[in-house]
Design a protein around this motif. Sequence first.
Motif, PDB file in Angstrom:
ATOM      1  N   TRP A 104       0.846  -1.203   0.000  1.00  0.00           N
ATOM      2  CA  TRP A 104       0.000   0.000   0.000  1.00  0.00           C
ATOM      3  C   TRP A 104       0.883   1.255   0.000  1.00  0.00           C
ATOM      4  CZ3 TRP A 104      -2.219  -4.429   0.377  1.00  0.00           C
ATOM      5  CH2 TRP A 104      -3.612  -4.570   0.282  1.00  0.00           C
ATOM      6  N   CYS A 105       0.471   2.254  -0.762  1.00  0.00           N
ATOM      7  CA  CYS A 105       1.297   3.461  -0.938  1.00  0.00           C
ATOM      8  C   CYS A 105       1.594   4.163   0.377  1.00  0.00           C
ATOM      9  CB  CYS A 105       0.612   4.426  -1.904  1.00  0.00           C
ATOM     10  SG  CYS A 105       0.494   3.786  -3.599  1.00  0.00           S
ATOM     11  N   ARG A 106       0.642   4.188   1.310  1.00  0.00           N
ATOM     12  CA  ARG A 106       0.888   4.902   2.558  1.00  0.00           C
ATOM     13  C   ARG A 106       1.979   4.226   3.390  1.00  0.00           C
ATOM     14  NH1 ARG A 106      -4.382   3.129   2.449  1.00  0.00           N
ATOM     15  NH2 ARG A 106      -5.050   1.513   3.922  1.00  0.00           N
ATOM     16  N   SER A 126      -2.536  -4.787   3.848  1.00  0.00           N
ATOM     17  CA  SER A 126      -3.768  -4.642   4.622  1.00  0.00           C
ATOM     18  C   SER A 126      -4.761  -5.720   4.215  1.00  0.00           C
ATOM     19  CB  SER A 126      -4.380  -3.267   4.371  1.00  0.00           C
ATOM     20  OG  SER A 126      -5.547  -3.090   5.139  1.00  0.00           O
ATOM     21  N   PRO A 127      -5.416  -6.348   5.201  1.00  0.00           N
ATOM     22  CA  PRO A 127      -6.463  -7.313   4.851  1.00  0.00           C
ATOM     23  C   PRO A 127      -7.588  -6.611   4.096  1.00  0.00           C
ATOM     24  CG  PRO A 127      -5.904  -7.428   7.185  1.00  0.00           C
ATOM     25  CD  PRO A 127      -5.259  -6.206   6.651  1.00  0.00           C
ATOM     26  N   ARG A 128      -8.186  -7.326   3.158  1.00  0.00           N
ATOM     27  CA  ARG A 128      -9.298  -6.751   2.402  1.00  0.00           C
ATOM     28  C   ARG A 128     -10.546  -7.596   2.593  1.00  0.00           C
ATOM     29  NH1 ARG A 128      -7.116  -5.195  -3.555  1.00  0.00           N
ATOM     30  NH2 ARG A 128      -5.483  -6.745  -3.249  1.00  0.00           N
ATOM     31  N   GLY A 129     -11.695  -6.944   2.505  1.00  0.00           N
ATOM     32  CA  GLY A 129     -12.952  -7.661   2.685  1.00  0.00           C
ATOM     33  C   GLY A 129     -13.351  -7.691   4.139  1.00  0.00           C
ATOM     34  N   THR A 134      -5.926 -10.696   8.996  1.00  0.00           N
ATOM     35  CA  THR A 134      -4.815 -11.143   8.165  1.00  0.00           C
ATOM     36  C   THR A 134      -4.959 -12.635   7.908  1.00  0.00           C
ATOM     37  OG1 THR A 134      -3.483  -9.483   9.294  1.00  0.00           O
ATOM     38  CG2 THR A 134      -2.295 -11.115   7.981  1.00  0.00           C
ATOM     39  N   SER A 135      -4.677 -13.071   6.676  1.00  0.00           N
ATOM     40  CA  SER A 135      -4.849 -14.487   6.350  1.00  0.00           C
ATOM     41  C   SER A 135      -3.888 -15.346   7.162  1.00  0.00           C
ATOM     42  CB  SER A 135      -4.605 -14.718   4.857  1.00  0.00           C
ATOM     43  OG  SER A 135      -3.222 -14.649   4.565  1.00  0.00           O
ATOM     44  N   ALA A 136      -4.293 -16.589   7.395  1.00  0.00           N
ATOM     45  CA  ALA A 136      -3.463 -17.516   8.170  1.00  0.00           C
ATOM     46  C   ALA A 136      -2.118 -17.723   7.484  1.00  0.00           C
ATOM     47  CB  ALA A 136      -4.197 -18.846   8.333  1.00  0.00           C
ATOM     48  N   ALA A 137      -2.117 -17.762   6.159  1.00  0.00           N
ATOM     49  CA  ALA A 137      -0.865 -17.975   5.422  1.00  0.00           C
ATOM     50  C   ALA A 137       0.089 -16.803   5.628  1.00  0.00           C
ATOM     51  CB  ALA A 137      -1.149 -18.171   3.938  1.00  0.00           C
ATOM     52  N   PHE A 164      -4.523  -3.385  11.369  1.00  0.00           N
ATOM     53  CA  PHE A 164      -5.107  -4.718  11.474  1.00  0.00           C
ATOM     54  C   PHE A 164      -4.037  -5.801  11.512  1.00  0.00           C
ATOM     55  CE2 PHE A 164      -8.705  -2.383   9.483  1.00  0.00           C
ATOM     56  CZ  PHE A 164      -9.644  -2.613  10.467  1.00  0.00           C
ATOM     57  N   VAL A 165      -2.985  -5.630  10.713  1.00  0.00           N
ATOM     58  CA  VAL A 165      -1.915  -6.628  10.675  1.00  0.00           C
ATOM     59  C   VAL A 165      -1.208  -6.686  12.028  1.00  0.00           C
ATOM     60  CG1 VAL A 165       0.254  -7.308   9.572  1.00  0.00           C
ATOM     61  CG2 VAL A 165      -1.604  -6.354   8.191  1.00  0.00           C
TER      62      VAL A 165
END
Length: 200
Positions: A104-106, A126-129, A134-137, A164-165
């Motif tokens: 992400w640019c920021r 950043s997680p989306r949706g 954050t995805s498990a992977a 969020f991460v």
Amino acid sequence: MPSSLLPEPRVARRAVLGAGLALASLRSWAAQDPDAEALLRKGGVVAAFRHSLAPGTFDPPGFRLGDCSTQRNLNDEGRAQARSVGAWFRQRQLQPGKVLSSPWCRCVDSATLAFGPPQVWAALGSPRGSPETTSAAYLRELRAALVAASSRPGRFEAWFTHMFVLSDLANTNTSSGEALILRADTKGKTEVLARLAVPG
């Protein structure tokens, strides 16, 4: 006051005790924060930054990676904040061995203004949706990288990512531009050793 409206003594004591514990917790954090510089100098840690100030929440409709004009970006205060981070590290002759950033640019801009162009790493994105987790992977990638960084005394890494991460990785909240000084314990669990918030 009628006796029926007076606080029950045990309830009142619990409230006082709870307030005391909360204050002790705050003092504990305050005592740890001055150790951030020493921890970075010793190495074997990651300074995991939430990107600098980018007003608003989430990204606008039509968001696209690789196109900053479609994203929520740093404002003037956020750019000044990122430059202050770089100045704080340079004044102390602290140079990260590796600088990694969310795509992400920021985040890329925060990293670039502080330390120079970073290595972009999708796992910091950043997680989306919904839900915003954050995805498990990606969490496995992040934890494995933290374990590796924790085994390298004398050097530290700087990561630039999102609220969020950091919440998913370290189970705590962060402010814009704030860093958590992280390491992995012997079992690979994330430990928050200190916080670093450089004045803008």
